[in-house]
Design a protein around this motif. Structure first.
Motif: not given
Length: 415
Positions: A250, A318, A373, A246, A315
């Motif tokens: 980002y 996100a 992910c 993550l 998630l």
């Protein structure tokens, strides 16, 4: 974005001139470590719809208190007395708010309302101070001050209503709504104090690091409630890998381009879209920490099933938020809106959503989540468009720096 028209007079830090995050701002952001932790504990204490709703409302209020402080510093600078003293007082108010985040609203609603009303009153006062120091921003600052003052009055009024009642919570929602919507409605009235293109992305990034740090804290807390062995530790390691993915997702994104566009074009609509897009992303990080931490610590099948939903849907939010943020950046850069990274994020969100309908224990869930992910993070990192956006951001930033240097040289020549 290749054309760089001249913009009007600026207050605060001029475009192309560095504005560092101050020690006071870092101190102010530190209180949100506590606030997010208290909100996480509140959500972990009860999974009722009423508590989840209260969590959501309080989170939006906390995020908005942070956002208005960050944008004020990015617009008008972080060295003025109004900002320094206002921020110190906001720290006191945020301390009161943090104390009231976890308790029953029947008992703590009055303290949360008064603390938050005090925060909005301080924000109104800062904007009134700006109208005297920077007359060119009067049209914008007066409206923000007026709405913040009205919001402060509504929060104070709600303190006299029964704690946790529908009337009190409804008044909170109305006060938040007018506060959050106003900057969008009056965005075209403030072209002389646009947020600094480097300062605001740095503050926003620091808040995401704080939220991700909260996930690590929840992972450690959940792992400590299990016996120390490889069989109990490896799900925690998988969760840590998810946090790293993550983080990469980002920070691989281009963050300053919407701010640079606002400076170059003299408009801040896309900048506001970029900023507001971080609200659901930060919310998802806090909820994810609760789901992961409680999933690691619990042996109850029902509790594990509940936390599975928290993990999966946080998630999904996100990934959807990251997709939106990328769309905003691609539109600013005038590139096709669906690139490989956007497609990977959408597919990743769909894959994660599918996990919500499968009965999984903590180990299988953590394994599947980290696979998705890491795969999406790898796709985004290797996307040529991501590299191209970074180059474009650097080019525009260098052009603004050159303009600032030329303006400085001209001022010295006139002296």
């Amino acid at each position: 974005m290749t054309q760089l028209p001249e913009t009007g007079a600026q207050v605060g830090t001029p475009a192309g001139v560095e504005q560092k995050v101050s020690w006071l701002e870092l101190f102010f952001d530190l209180i949100f470590v506590v606030a997010f932790d208290q909100l996480s504990k509140r959500l972990g204490d009860s999974h009722t719809l009423e508590n989840i709703g209260a969590f959501g409302i309080m989170f939006v209020a906390i995020w908005w208190a942070w956002s208005t402080n960050a944008t004020f510093a990015a617009r008008y600078g972080n060295e003025s007395r109004a900002y320094r003293w206002g921020t110190l007082l906001e720290l006191v108010g945020m301390g009161l708010i943090a104390l009231s985040l976890r308790g029953d609203l029947k008992e703590t609603g009055i303290y949360f309302a008064l603390g938050y009303g005090f925060n909005r009153l301080l924000h109104a006062g800062q904007h009134l101070w700006i109208t005297r120091r920077a007359p060119e921003t009067v049209a914008f600052s007066r409206r923000i001050a007026l709405v913040s003052g009205v919001a402060a009055a509504l929060w104070a009024l709600s303190a006299f209503l029964p704690g946790g009642s529908a009337w009190q919570v409804g008044l909170w929602c109305f006060a938040l709504l007018i506060d959050v919507v106003t900057p969008v409605l009056v965005r075209d009235r403030n072209r002389s104090a646009l947020p600094h293109e480097g300062h605001l992305p740095e503050r926003v990034g620091l808040l995401q690091i704080i939220a991700m740090g909260g996930i690590v804290n929840e992972i450690v807390g959940g792992g400590r409630k299990q016996a120390l062995s490889w069989m109990t530790l490896w799900p925690a390691f998988l969760s840590m890998a998810t946090v790293v993915a993550l983080w990469r997702l980002y920070f691989d994104q281009t963050h300053a381009l919407p701010l640079l566009s606002a400076r170059v074009e003299g408009r801040e609509g896309r900048m506001l879209a970029w900023l507001y897009g971080h609200l659901p992303f930060t919310l998802s990080l806090v909820v994810l920490g609760v789901g992961i931490g409680h999933g690691l610590s619990s042996a109850d099948s029902h509790e594990v099933a509940v936390q599975q939903q928290f993990v999966v849907w946080s998630l999904v939010i996100a990934f959807v938020s990251l997709t939106f943020l990328r769309l905003v950046t691609l539109r600013v850069a005038r590139l096709p809106l669906l690139d490989r990274s956007g497609f990977a994020l959408i597919v990743g969100a769909l894959a994660l959503a599918a996990l919500a309908f499968v009965d999984l224990d903590t180990k299988r869930l953590d394994l599947l989540v980290v696979v998705v992910c890491l795969a999406v993070a790898s796709a985004v990192a290797s996307d040529p468009v991501t590299h191209r956006l970074g180059q474009l951001e650097e080019h525009v930033a260098q052009h603004l720096e050159a303009q600032a240097a030329d303006a400085s040289d001209e001022g010295q020549d006139e002296d």
